[in-house]
Write a protein that holds these residues in place. Structure first.
Motif, PDB file in Angstrom:
ATOM      1  N   ARG A 173      57.725  34.762  92.803  1.00  0.00           N
ATOM      2  CA  ARG A 173      58.586  34.856  91.614  1.00  0.00           C
ATOM      3  C   ARG A 173      57.723  34.492  90.432  1.00  0.00           C
ATOM      4  NH1 ARG A 173      64.364  34.789  93.416  1.00  0.00           N
ATOM      5  NH2 ARG A 173      64.686  35.487  91.305  1.00  0.00           N
ATOM      6  N   LEU A 174      57.162  35.533  89.811  1.00  0.00           N
ATOM      7  CA  LEU A 174      56.259  35.313  88.683  1.00  0.00           C
ATOM      8  C   LEU A 174      56.715  36.186  87.525  1.00  0.00           C
ATOM      9  CD1 LEU A 174      53.039  35.539  90.845  1.00  0.00           C
ATOM     10  CD2 LEU A 174      53.972  33.448  89.880  1.00  0.00           C
ATOM     11  N   PHE A 175      56.164  35.932  86.359  1.00  0.00           N
ATOM     12  CA  PHE A 175      56.521  36.716  85.185  1.00  0.00           C
ATOM     13  C   PHE A 175      55.515  37.865  85.035  1.00  0.00           C
ATOM     14  CE2 PHE A 175      57.499  32.179  84.101  1.00  0.00           C
ATOM     15  CZ  PHE A 175      58.830  32.264  84.462  1.00  0.00           C
ATOM     16  N   PRO A 176      55.931  39.091  85.316  1.00  0.00           N
ATOM     17  CA  PRO A 176      54.969  40.195  85.374  1.00  0.00           C
ATOM     18  C   PRO A 176      54.190  40.415  84.078  1.00  0.00           C
ATOM     19  CG  PRO A 176      57.249  40.982  85.596  1.00  0.00           C
ATOM     20  CD  PRO A 176      57.288  39.511  85.658  1.00  0.00           C
ATOM     21  N   ASP A 177      54.813  40.080  82.930  1.00  0.00           N
ATOM     22  CA  ASP A 177      54.146  40.349  81.656  1.00  0.00           C
ATOM     23  C   ASP A 177      53.262  39.207  81.173  1.00  0.00           C
ATOM     24  OD1 ASP A 177      54.965  42.888  81.326  1.00  0.00           O
ATOM     25  OD2 ASP A 177      56.688  42.423  80.062  1.00  0.00           O
ATOM     26  N   MET A 178      53.230  38.106  81.940  1.00  0.00           N
ATOM     27  CA  MET A 178      52.398  36.986  81.509  1.00  0.00           C
ATOM     28  C   MET A 178      51.144  36.916  82.376  1.00  0.00           C
ATOM     29  SD  MET A 178      54.961  33.859  80.662  1.00  0.00           S
ATOM     30  CE  MET A 178      56.587  34.149  79.984  1.00  0.00           C
ATOM     31  N   LYS A 235      47.523  40.537  82.975  1.00  0.00           N
ATOM     32  CA  LYS A 235      48.946  40.429  83.280  1.00  0.00           C
ATOM     33  C   LYS A 235      49.146  40.346  84.783  1.00  0.00           C
ATOM     34  CE  LYS A 235      51.059  42.566  79.293  1.00  0.00           C
ATOM     35  NZ  LYS A 235      51.906  43.631  78.769  1.00  0.00           N
TER      36      LYS A 235
END
Lengths: 329, 287, 252
Positions: C89-94, C144
């Motif tokens: 569960r990660l932030f794809p755009d970061m 990213k």
């Protein structure tokens, strides 16, 4: 250090962006001297759309009730002005304060629900305020609108004249300041957490961060910005109508935001300018043609350009420079 | 006493109109998870068709109602195929934008074709006369509307609880993937439900035209009301929607009678309170 | 020495269905424990109970001597009970760097500051660089997340949990979905976890369990059926029955 290099690059880009906004704004001043009242309204609505971007674009909370915050600012500034507080800067601050309080209330209510109920709450809040403003006509002027404001000269020097030069330049200055501050806010740790919340609230809570206070804070910031927009409209037009706190204004703000592209800040400005310019031309011919056009544009955006104009431009730019970008990695 | 009675009848009639129009929205939202803001537009299209048929062509009321229902479904089919299908499973914001876009287009086109004026649907003589209940007289039209609402509620209950299609529908609402795995053609279920929802909207738009008058802004004016009913009742729940309609109808009509200058103030206040207390709706299920 | 993490008589029933019943286990500082069990044994429910995402029907959870049973998920994290996710569960755009910096800022109580620059916190940035370097993620630190390999995303999950400086770390199938060519890198990262940290690994892959854990708990049908050394697991008749029985059942 590569960090400082990239940091100074972002600062440079921000300054360039601000200069560009100022340049476009001043160009409008010289090119359309007879339409400054309209251009001031564009700036006021741009503040509203920016404020909506903070909630929709950065936090992922869909709202069709942003007019509640805008209207709160407009009425607060208008009522204060009628009652003798005439300094324009002070009026803007009053509008900001009223918007912030309304943002706090609205956030506290809306954040209790998710999905459709949340959207319905946003609409119900703006409609409730609309009815309240209509009913409290002794304070708000009701359906006739609130009039009889006469703001004092800006900084005690610049009169709000018939051509709206002072009002426009005042608005442009306000927009530049707000935009610069919001750039900073969205790059703060707080701004990054908001972006994270939009993408995956569970991950944020697994980091030990509570979502509610963060989102509520953003509602307050958003309310502040929207309230300033409303106050600017009140000062510039010296009338506050019921339409400033309406579902229509809220829905239009969302359309403008999506047209420009969400989560960019720049997109909010681009969307507002294009939408209002088109409206100015088309709606003057036939308001219903305008509705058909807006509807068609919305459908087209969903089907062909889900990231809005600015997102699509970004993507185009990336596609054009992809080879170079790959080689740089 | 007369006032209380009239308020009661009007509230019931108004609630039933809301129910007939919104129930389709509730079922499709529960089923397809689409935030459909254009539902009122279909009710409006039905109203326009009926008005054109009954007033301009001079057809009988019953014929006009049938034409409205099937005409609206006919119009809705390509819209579903071409536009709605693209937003199933998309984020809520995308669905909001698409369906608001459809609403705006319908409003613009309706005005272009029919003009901005209010359209009436001439009702047959028998519905215009007052009916004596022995101790009170009421408008026959109100009774007709209430009967329509009751018929729709019963019909839907039978359709969903007692027919093979209803079983498939309930299975798909509960768990679409599982239903598909068990051989339910969810595509067909979706299409039929959508058609029924649109048909009911059109039906409600026609029979309720005296309470919710047909004009181009209809789709926008009542958009919120229909959405409110669904979120207050809980998407996909027929008893929930019925309860929400009767509750909100009662509040709205009573407030209009007793404190008319407050407009919809109490209606929206009730909505906010109910949604805050029951964020998943009166009879919504935990997710 | 008292246990840093202790689960006593933890139970969860949905309606009449007992998904976890009377689970007890304790971990000391620096312990490496693995929780295994066939599909449907109740591992996911156990993780949700321990992390506070669902309330238990009975039983208690203690962290460093404190009863945390009634605390919410966020509070448990703040007390030092940290988890990774079975599916990242990660932030794809970061970027990975941004993930780790945000985590460190949260640990330092600075994650939701408005009047600061996210990229201007040199203490956090330096620490993030260090953590990313130990996991071999320096090269992709500024790309990213959506563009990096899944194995690297898995390592980033571990990097984030390290940046949280937990007392107890719950690894929920840390190698799930990773191509076998990349598993050695994950194992290497796991081997280098701080020695004082208590680690509870929930895992399917027996090879990984045997190499990592010093002690194994086996869960079947919601109950603990074995606790002991890895070497003894395979000999235990109950465990054999749970696994082979369930496979036979699944096969039939």
């Amino acid at each position: 250090m590569p960090m400082t290099a990239s940091a100074s690059r972002t600062v440079g880009r921000d300054l360039l962006g601000l200069a560009l906004i100022a340049l476009v704004g001043l160009a409008g001043y010289w090119l359309f001297p007879d339409n400054l009242a309209f251009l001031t309204r564009v700036i006021s609505v741009a503040l509203l759309v920016l404020s909506l971007d903070l909630i929709v674009g950065y936090c992922g909370v869909a709202s069709l009730g942003q007019g509640a915050l805008y209207g709160a600012g407009a009425y607060a500034a208008g009522i204060a002005c009628v009652h003798g507080i005439t300094d324009p800067v002070l009026l803007i601050l009053i509008g900001a304060g009223a918007g912030a309080i309304m943002g706090l209330l609205m956030g506290a209510i809306m954040l209790r629900a998710h999905g459709l109920p949340q959207l319905v709450l946003s609409i119900a809040i703006v409609q409730l305020l609309h009815e309240a403003a209509n009913k409290a006509s002794s304070i708000t002027g009701g359906s006739d609108g609130l009039s009889g404001m006469s703001p004092a000269p800006l900084f005690g020097v610049f009169e709000f004249d018939l051509w709206g030069r002072s009002a426009y330049l005042f608005g442009l200055g306000l927009l530049l300041i707000v935009f610069a501050v919001l750039r900073f806010v969205t790059r703060s740790p707080f701004g990054m957490v908001c972006r994270g919340l939009k993408e995956d609230p569970l991950r944020i809570s697994a980091l030990g961060i509570y979502a509610f206070p963060v989102l509520l804070k953003m509602f307050v910031i958003s309310g502040t910005v929207a309230g300033m927009g409303g106050a600017l409209a009140a000062i510039a037009t010296q009338v506050v109508g019921l339409d400033s706190v309406s579902f229509e204004v809220s829905a239009n703000a969302l359309v403008m935001l999506v047209l420009g592209g969400i989560g960019h800040l720049y997109g909010a400005l681009i969307g507002t300018v294009i939408f209002m310019a088109l409206e100015h031309v088309v709606a003057a011919i036939n308001p219903f043609h305008w509705m058909t056009l807006v509807g068609a544009v919305l459908i087209a955006i969903v089907l062909f350009a889900p990231r809005g104009l600015s997102g699509t431009l970004d993507e185009l730019a990336r596609m054009l420079t992809r080879d170079r970008w790959r080689a740089g990695r | 006493m007369q006032t209380v009675f009239s308020i009661g009848v009007d509230a019931l009639a108004y609630g039933m109109v809301l129910f007939v129009i919104s129930i389709g929205l509730s079922v499709t939202m529960g089923l397809m998870r689409v935030v459909n803001l254009a539902h009122g537009a279909f009710a409006m299209i039905g109203g326009y068709i009926a008005s054109y048929a009954a007033r301009d062509l001079g057809l009988a009321y019953a014929v006009a109602v049938m034409l409205a229902v099937f005409g609206t479904i006919l119009i809705a089919i390509p819209v579903e195929r071409l536009l709605y299908r693209r937003v199933y499973g998309q984020p809520e914001l995308t669905q909001v934008l698409m369906t608001i876009g459809i609403t705006f287009c319908v409003i613009g086109i309706a005005n272009y074709v029919f003009g901005p004026t209010l359209k009436t649907i001439p009702t047959p003589e028998s519905l215009r006369a007052p009916v004596s209940l022995g101790f009170r007289t009421v408008s026959a039209h109100r009774l007709f509307v209430i009967a329509c609402g009751a018929a729709v509620a019963l019909g839907l209950w039978y359709f969903i609880e007692r027919t093979a299609f209803g079983v498939k529908l309930r299975a798909s609402v509960d768990n679409a993937a599982m239903a598909a795995a068990l051989g339910v053609k969810t595509e067909v279920v979706y299409a039929v439900s959508f058609a029924v929802a649109v048909g009911l909207a059109a039906f409600g738009g026609v029979v309720g035209a005296e309470l919710l008058p047909i004009e181009p802004y209809y789709a926008l004016r009542y958009m919120v009301t229909f959405l409110v009913v669904v979120s207050v009742g809980g998407a996909g729940s027929i008893p929930g929607a019925l309860a929400a309609c009767l509750l909100l109808g009662a509040i709205d009509v009573t407030a209009r009678y007793l404190v008319p200058d407050f407009g919809n103030f109490f209606f929206y206040l009730a909505v906010i309170l109910v949604v805050c207390v029951f964020p998943r709706g009166l009879m919504g299920r935990a997710q | 020495m008292s246990a840093v993490f202790e689960v006593s008589h933890l139970s969860k029933a949905f309606g009449g269905l007992k998904v976890n019943s009377d689970i007890s286990l304790a971990m000391n500082e620096g312990e490496r424990l693995a929780l295994i069990g066939p599909n449907g044994a109740g591992k996911t429910t156990f993780v949700n109970l321990v992390t506070g995402r669902i309330p238990p029907s009975a039983g208690s959870v203690h962290l460093a001597g404190e009863d945390i049973t009634s605390l919410g998920a966020v509070k448990r994290v703040r007390r030092g009970l940290v988890r990774t996710f079975q599916v990242t569960r990660l932030f794809p755009d970061m970027t990975p760097e941004e993930h780790v910096v945000m985590t460190i800022l949260q640990r330092l109580g600075r994650a939701t500051r408005i009047l600061a620059r996210f990229h201007g916190d040199s203490a956090a940035t330096d620490e993030a660089a260090e953590i990313l370097a130990t996991l071999g993620l320096t090269e992709v630190a500024r790309r990213k997340v959506a563009t990096i390999a899944y194995g690297q995303q898995r390592l980033l999950e571990i990097a984030i949990s390290l940046a949280q400086r937990p007392k107890v770390l719950l690894l929920d199938e840390p190698a799930a979905g990773v191509p076998s060519s990349d598993t050695p890198r994950i194992e290497e990262a796991l081997a280098r976890l701080p020695a004082s940290l208590a680690v509870l690994m929930i895992e399917h892959d027996m090879d990984l369990v045997f190499r990592f854990a010093k002690r194994v708990v086996v869960l079947a049908a919601g109950e603990v059926i074995f606790q002991g050394l890895p070497a003894e697991v395979a000999k235990d008749p109950k465990v054999r029955e749970a696994y082979l029985g369930s496979y036979a059942h699944a096969g039939g």
